[in-house]
Design a protein around this motif. Structure first.
Motif, PDB file in Angstrom:
ATOM      1  N   LYS A  78       0.854  -1.185   0.000  1.00  0.00           N
ATOM      2  CA  LYS A  78       0.000   0.000   0.000  1.00  0.00           C
ATOM      3  C   LYS A  78       0.888   1.233   0.000  1.00  0.00           C
ATOM      4  CE  LYS A  78      -3.784  -2.340   2.060  1.00  0.00           C
ATOM      5  NZ  LYS A  78      -5.134  -2.145   2.377  1.00  0.00           N
ATOM      6  N   VAL A  79       0.612   2.144  -0.939  1.00  0.00           N
ATOM      7  CA  VAL A  79       1.452   3.326  -1.129  1.00  0.00           C
ATOM      8  C   VAL A  79       0.596   4.574  -0.988  1.00  0.00           C
ATOM      9  CG1 VAL A  79       2.960   4.539  -2.747  1.00  0.00           C
ATOM     10  CG2 VAL A  79       2.941   2.050  -2.713  1.00  0.00           C
ATOM     11  N   GLU A  80       1.136   5.589  -0.326  1.00  0.00           N
ATOM     12  CA  GLU A  80       0.472   6.885  -0.227  1.00  0.00           C
ATOM     13  C   GLU A  80       1.470   7.952  -0.656  1.00  0.00           C
ATOM     14  OE1 GLU A  80      -1.189   9.947   3.132  1.00  0.00           O
ATOM     15  OE2 GLU A  80      -1.575   7.819   3.429  1.00  0.00           O
ATOM     16  N   MET A  81       1.063   8.767  -1.608  1.00  0.00           N
ATOM     17  CA  MET A  81       1.908   9.857  -2.085  1.00  0.00           C
ATOM     18  C   MET A  81       1.253  11.178  -1.716  1.00  0.00           C
ATOM     19  SD  MET A  81       2.938   8.372  -5.789  1.00  0.00           S
ATOM     20  CE  MET A  81       4.385   9.372  -6.008  1.00  0.00           C
ATOM     21  N   ASP A  82       2.072  12.170  -1.397  1.00  0.00           N
ATOM     22  CA  ASP A  82       1.584  13.497  -1.038  1.00  0.00           C
ATOM     23  C   ASP A  82       2.289  14.509  -1.927  1.00  0.00           C
ATOM     24  OD1 ASP A  82       0.671  15.800   0.190  1.00  0.00           O
ATOM     25  OD2 ASP A  82       2.017  15.638   1.891  1.00  0.00           O
ATOM     26  N   VAL A  83       1.512  15.256  -2.690  1.00  0.00           N
ATOM     27  CA  VAL A  83       2.055  16.336  -3.525  1.00  0.00           C
ATOM     28  C   VAL A  83       1.278  17.611  -3.230  1.00  0.00           C
ATOM     29  CG1 VAL A  83       2.921  14.841  -5.365  1.00  0.00           C
ATOM     30  CG2 VAL A  83       0.586  15.650  -5.467  1.00  0.00           C
ATOM     31  N   LYS A  84       1.861  18.729  -3.571  1.00  0.00           N
ATOM     32  CA  LYS A  84       1.218  20.036  -3.354  1.00  0.00           C
ATOM     33  C   LYS A  84       0.864  20.647  -4.701  1.00  0.00           C
ATOM     34  CE  LYS A  84       2.000  20.808   1.170  1.00  0.00           C
ATOM     35  NZ  LYS A  84       1.042  21.231   2.135  1.00  0.00           N
ATOM     36  N   THR A  85      -0.195  21.446  -4.704  1.00  0.00           N
ATOM     37  CA  THR A  85      -0.563  22.152  -5.923  1.00  0.00           C
ATOM     38  C   THR A  85       0.311  23.394  -6.078  1.00  0.00           C
ATOM     39  OG1 THR A  85      -2.291  23.380  -4.765  1.00  0.00           O
ATOM     40  CG2 THR A  85      -2.955  21.354  -5.890  1.00  0.00           C
ATOM     41  N   ASN A  86       0.503  23.816  -7.323  1.00  0.00           N
ATOM     42  CA  ASN A  86       1.261  25.037  -7.595  1.00  0.00           C
ATOM     43  C   ASN A  86       0.315  26.234  -7.609  1.00  0.00           C
ATOM     44  OD1 ASN A  86      -0.058  24.868 -10.050  1.00  0.00           O
ATOM     45  ND2 ASN A  86       1.735  24.232 -11.206  1.00  0.00           N
TER      46      ASN A  86
END
Length: 137
Positions: A78-86
């Motif tokens: 199980k993988v969780e990725m966190d990215v931010k919007t520009n």
């Protein structure tokens, strides 16, 4: 050498050969169906986050993408990725396996968003619209 000794040595040799073939298969990136593992079963995910009545872009929103990596010889990961919007409200996740994902968007001053999606193409664009939270007082 007697016959039982030769049979025992042949059995050990065949077991060692089977292990070597198994490890060679794993190391070359092949699946249990003897098909090479490829990246064609992955998508590039682009999330566009807007908010409010005027649909203005929401910058610095946290975009969480949760999915499961299927593995042939071990338990699924199980993988969780966190990215931010520009500034334009866009977040890009370059490589997500096709199939079911959970997408959550959290931004200060906005109502949180969460939903399940099914990815099926090489490049997916998800447009998310956030609302202001209700006033409780």
């Amino acid at each position: 050498m007697n016959l039982s000794h030769l049979i025992r040595r042949a059995t050990h040799f065949s077991a060692a050969l089977s292990c070597a073939v198994l490890f060679a298969t794993v190391l070359t990136g092949q699946t249990k169906d003897n098909k090479p593992a490829d990246d064609s079963a992955r998508s590039r995910l682009r999330v566009e986050v807007t908010g409010g009545d005027k649909s203005t872009p929401v910058d610095m929103a946290s975009v969480y993408v949760k999915f499961t990596n299927k593995r042939a010889l071990a338990k699924d990961e199980k993988v969780e990725m966190d990215v931010k919007t520009n500034r334009d409200g866009i977040a890009v996740v370059p490589s997500v396996p096709r199939g079911k994902i959970v997408l959550q968007v959290v931004a200060p001053g906005w109502k949180p968003f969460g939903e399940n999606f099914e990815l099926s193409r090489d490049e997916e664009v998800l447009k998310i619209h956030l609302d202001r939270p209700p006033k409780w007082y």
